[in-house]
Motif scaffolding. Structure first.
Motif, PDB file in Angstrom:
ATOM      1  N   SER A  20     -63.839 -48.695 -21.870  1.00  0.00           N
ATOM      2  CA  SER A  20     -62.968 -47.910 -22.749  1.00  0.00           C
ATOM      3  C   SER A  20     -61.514 -48.076 -22.357  1.00  0.00           C
ATOM      4  N   ARG A  22     -59.468 -45.803 -22.684  1.00  0.00           N
ATOM      5  CA  ARG A  22     -59.020 -44.487 -22.199  1.00  0.00           C
ATOM      6  C   ARG A  22     -59.540 -44.316 -20.772  1.00  0.00           C
ATOM      7  N   SER A  33     -62.387 -40.495 -21.930  1.00  0.00           N
ATOM      8  CA  SER A  33     -63.348 -41.345 -22.645  1.00  0.00           C
ATOM      9  C   SER A  33     -64.756 -40.770 -22.495  1.00  0.00           C
ATOM     10  N   TRP A  34     -65.461 -40.744 -23.587  1.00  0.00           N
ATOM     11  CA  TRP A  34     -66.837 -40.219 -23.540  1.00  0.00           C
ATOM     12  C   TRP A  34     -67.804 -41.241 -22.978  1.00  0.00           C
ATOM     13  N   SER A  35     -67.569 -42.505 -23.215  1.00  0.00           N
ATOM     14  CA  SER A  35     -68.464 -43.511 -22.603  1.00  0.00           C
ATOM     15  C   SER A  35     -68.282 -43.518 -21.084  1.00  0.00           C
ATOM     16  N   ARG A  36     -67.040 -43.283 -20.632  1.00  0.00           N
ATOM     17  CA  ARG A  36     -66.837 -43.186 -19.175  1.00  0.00           C
ATOM     18  C   ARG A  36     -67.488 -41.921 -18.621  1.00  0.00           C
ATOM     19  N   PRO A 112     -67.599 -48.097 -25.717  1.00  0.00           N
ATOM     20  CA  PRO A 112     -67.092 -47.476 -26.935  1.00  0.00           C
ATOM     21  C   PRO A 112     -67.291 -48.387 -28.142  1.00  0.00           C
ATOM     22  N   MET A 113     -67.361 -47.815 -29.324  1.00  0.00           N
ATOM     23  CA  MET A 113     -67.357 -48.646 -30.532  1.00  0.00           C
ATOM     24  C   MET A 113     -65.916 -48.790 -31.009  1.00  0.00           C
ATOM     25  N   TYR A 114     -65.463 -50.040 -31.094  1.00  0.00           N
ATOM     26  CA  TYR A 114     -64.151 -50.336 -31.674  1.00  0.00           C
ATOM     27  C   TYR A 114     -64.362 -51.242 -32.890  1.00  0.00           C
ATOM     28  N   TYR A 116     -66.459 -51.331 -35.256  1.00  0.00           N
ATOM     29  CA  TYR A 116     -67.890 -51.653 -35.447  1.00  0.00           C
ATOM     30  C   TYR A 116     -68.480 -52.545 -34.365  1.00  0.00           C
ATOM     31  N   SER A 163     -70.156 -44.613 -27.175  1.00  0.00           N
ATOM     32  CA  SER A 163     -69.455 -43.520 -27.838  1.00  0.00           C
ATOM     33  C   SER A 163     -68.874 -44.047 -29.143  1.00  0.00           C
ATOM     34  N   ARG A 164     -69.055 -43.236 -30.203  1.00  0.00           N
ATOM     35  CA  ARG A 164     -68.606 -43.663 -31.533  1.00  0.00           C
ATOM     36  C   ARG A 164     -67.929 -42.485 -32.223  1.00  0.00           C
ATOM     37  N   GLY A 165     -66.845 -42.770 -32.920  1.00  0.00           N
ATOM     38  CA  GLY A 165     -66.084 -41.690 -33.549  1.00  0.00           C
ATOM     39  C   GLY A 165     -66.819 -41.021 -34.683  1.00  0.00           C
ATOM     40  N   PHE A 169     -74.585 -44.309 -36.687  1.00  0.00           N
ATOM     41  CA  PHE A 169     -74.744 -45.710 -36.278  1.00  0.00           C
ATOM     42  C   PHE A 169     -76.050 -45.958 -35.517  1.00  0.00           C
ATOM     43  N   GLU A 206     -64.739 -37.933 -33.531  1.00  0.00           N
ATOM     44  CA  GLU A 206     -63.571 -37.720 -34.393  1.00  0.00           C
ATOM     45  C   GLU A 206     -63.534 -36.309 -34.967  1.00  0.00           C
TER      46      GLU A 206
HETATM   47  C1  LIG Z   1     -59.335 -49.244 -31.857  1.00  0.00           C
HETATM   48  C2  LIG Z   1     -60.426 -48.262 -32.218  1.00  0.00           C
HETATM   49  C3  LIG Z   1     -61.398 -48.612 -33.122  1.00  0.00           C
HETATM   50  C4  LIG Z   1     -62.415 -47.715 -33.439  1.00  0.00           C
HETATM   51  N1  LIG Z   1     -63.392 -48.095 -34.314  1.00  0.00           N
HETATM   52  C5  LIG Z   1     -64.401 -47.241 -34.589  1.00  0.00           C
HETATM   53  C6  LIG Z   1     -65.463 -47.609 -35.467  1.00  0.00           C
HETATM   54  O1  LIG Z   1     -65.523 -48.730 -35.974  1.00  0.00           O
HETATM   55  N2  LIG Z   1     -66.430 -46.709 -35.732  1.00  0.00           N
HETATM   56  C7  LIG Z   1     -66.417 -45.462 -35.176  1.00  0.00           C
HETATM   57  O2  LIG Z   1     -67.334 -44.695 -35.441  1.00  0.00           O
HETATM   58  N3  LIG Z   1     -65.457 -45.091 -34.316  1.00  0.00           N
HETATM   59  C8  LIG Z   1     -64.447 -45.941 -34.020  1.00  0.00           C
HETATM   60  N4  LIG Z   1     -63.462 -45.568 -33.150  1.00  0.00           N
HETATM   61  C9  LIG Z   1     -63.584 -44.293 -32.447  1.00  0.00           C
HETATM   62  C10 LIG Z   1     -64.204 -44.499 -31.072  1.00  0.00           C
HETATM   63  O3  LIG Z   1     -65.458 -45.140 -31.181  1.00  0.00           O
HETATM   64  C11 LIG Z   1     -64.375 -43.170 -30.373  1.00  0.00           C
HETATM   65  O4  LIG Z   1     -63.098 -42.590 -30.158  1.00  0.00           O
HETATM   66  C12 LIG Z   1     -65.109 -43.299 -29.066  1.00  0.00           C
HETATM   67  O5  LIG Z   1     -65.260 -42.009 -28.487  1.00  0.00           O
HETATM   68  C13 LIG Z   1     -64.362 -44.226 -28.119  1.00  0.00           C
HETATM   69  O6  LIG Z   1     -65.049 -44.310 -26.879  1.00  0.00           O
HETATM   70  P1  LIG Z   1     -64.452 -43.610 -25.568  1.00  0.00           P
HETATM   71  O7  LIG Z   1     -64.489 -42.131 -25.850  1.00  0.00           O
HETATM   72  O8  LIG Z   1     -65.332 -44.028 -24.485  1.00  0.00           O
HETATM   73  O9  LIG Z   1     -63.031 -44.066 -25.411  1.00  0.00           O
HETATM   74  C14 LIG Z   1     -62.449 -46.439 -32.842  1.00  0.00           C
HETATM   75  C15 LIG Z   1     -61.450 -46.098 -31.895  1.00  0.00           C
HETATM   76  C16 LIG Z   1     -60.459 -46.993 -31.591  1.00  0.00           C
HETATM   77  C17 LIG Z   1     -59.418 -46.608 -30.571  1.00  0.00           C
END
Ligand SMILES: Cc1cc2nc3c(=O)[nH]c(=O)nc-3n(C[C@H](O)[C@H](O)[C@H](O)COP(=O)(O)O)c2cc1C
Length: 239
Positions: A20, A22, A33-36, A112-114, A116, A163-165, A169, A206
Motif C-alpha cells: 500500500s 499508505r 492502510s487497511w491491507s497493512r 490494496p486494489m488500485y 481494479y 483492501s478495496r474501496g 469484488f 470508501e
Molecule cells: C490509486 C487508487 C486506485 C483505486 N482503485 C480502486 C478500485 O479500482 N476499486 C476499488 O474498489 N477501490 C479502489 N481504490 C480504493 C482502495 O482500494 C482502498 O482505499 C483500499 O483501502 C486501499 O488499500 P489500503 O487501505 O491498504 O491502502 C483505489 C485507491 C487508490 C488510491
C-alpha cells in the motif's frame, strides 16, 4: 531486517510483503492502510504463536523493485555461465526477491486494489519472481509446452490480505469480474508452485462508518482463525 538466511530446516519462514502507498495501519494510525493493518495482524499473531520461526519483511511501496530493465529478458534467458557483468546486474533484484520467496513457507501479501488491479510495486515484484530456470521451467512434450513449477518442491502457503474501496469484488459479487488483483496474483503464485492460497479482504473503505468497522472486525477475526489453523504447520520447534 532478518533475511532468508535465518531459516533453519526445523522452522518455518514467514515472508511478509506490503504494497500500500499508505504507510500507517488503518484505524490505528492517521490515514493508515487497511491491507497493512491485516498483514501486520497476521504477522504479529504468527510470531506470537511461533516465535522461533524465521521472518522477512519487505515493504514494496517504501522500496519499490526496479521494473524489469531493458536487458532483463535477454539476461534471464541466457545461460548463467555466459552472463557478463551487465546481464548479471540486470538480474540482481530478481535474484534477491526469488531467494526470499524460495526461503518462505508462508507468504503474506498486503494487497490494496488500485484501478481494479494490484499496486505497481507488487506487479513489479511478481514480474521479477517468475523466471525460467529459477521458479518455473518449460519443456516441450510433442507440440505442447509443459511448465513445471519449481516452488512446488515443498509445501508453501500464501494469504492475500486485500483492501478495496468499494464492495462486491469477492466471489459472487457484482464486480467480481473486475477484480484483476486477486486473479493475477493467484495466477502468478500458482504458476510457480504456490497453490495453497487464501484471500481475506476488507471492502467498502470508501463509505466507512459502522458498516466498514464491522467488516474490519470480521476480517481481523478471520486473520486470527487462519493463523490458528496454519500455525500448527511444520515440525514442532523446541524453545
Ligand atoms: C490509486 C487508487 C486506485 C483505486 N482503485 C480502486 C478500485 O479500482 N476499486 C476499488 O474498489 N477501490 C479502489 N481504490 C480504493 C482502495 O482500494 C482502498 O482505499 C483500499 O483501502 C486501499 O488499500 P489500503 O487501505 O491498504 O491502502 C483505489 C485507491 C487508490 C488510491
Amino acid at each position: 531486517m532478518e533475511t532468508a538466511m535465518t531459516r533453519t530446516d526445523s522452522r518455518l519462514h514467514l515472508l511478509h510483503l506490503d504494497s500500500s502507498a499508505r504507510f500507517g495501519r488503518g484505524g490505528l494510525e492517521p490515514h493508515g492502510s487497511w491491507s497493512r493493518r491485516l498483514s501486520d495482524a497476521f504477522a504479529r499473531r504468527w510470531r506470537d504463536a511461533r516465535p522461533h520461526d524465521g521472518y522477512t519483511y519487505r515493504d514494496l511501496a517504501a522500496q519499490p523493485p526496479r521494473p524489469m530493465p531493458g536487458n532483463w529478458v535477454q539476461a534471464a534467458y541466457s545461460p548463467a555461465a555466459g552472463r557478463g557483468p551487465e546481464l548479471q546486474a540486470a538480474l540482481a533484484d530478481s535474484n534477491e526477491l526469488i531467494a526470499e520467496l524460495r526461503a518462505a513457507d508462508v507468504l503474506v501479501v498486503g494487497m490494496p486494489m488500485y484501478n481494479y488491479g494490484m499496486p505497481s510495486p507488487l506487479k513489479a515484484w511478481s514480474d521479477l519472481v517468475v523466471r525460467m530456470g529459477e521458479t518455473v521451467t518449460a519443456t516441450r512434450d510433442g507440440g505442447a509446452v509443459v511448465y513445471t513449477p519449481l516452488l512446488a518442491d515443498r509445501p508453501r502457503r500464501a494469504v492475500l490480505l486485500a483492501s478495496r474501496g468499494a464492495e462486491g469484488f469477492g466471489p459472487g459479487g457484482r464486480y467480481e469480474a473486475m477484480n484483476h488483483a486477486d486473479t493475477a496474483m493467484r495466477g502468478v503464485l500458482e504458476f510457480i508452485g504456490i497453490t495453497d492460497i487464501e484471500t481475506l479482504a476488507v471492502e467498502g473503505e470508501e463509505l466507512g462508518g459502522a458498516h466498514f468497522e464491522a467488516i474490519v472486525a470480521g476480517a481481523l477475526a478471520q486473520v486470527d482463525a487462519l493463523v490458528a489453523r496454519w500455525s500448527g504447520l511444520g515440525e514442532p520447534v523446541a524453545a
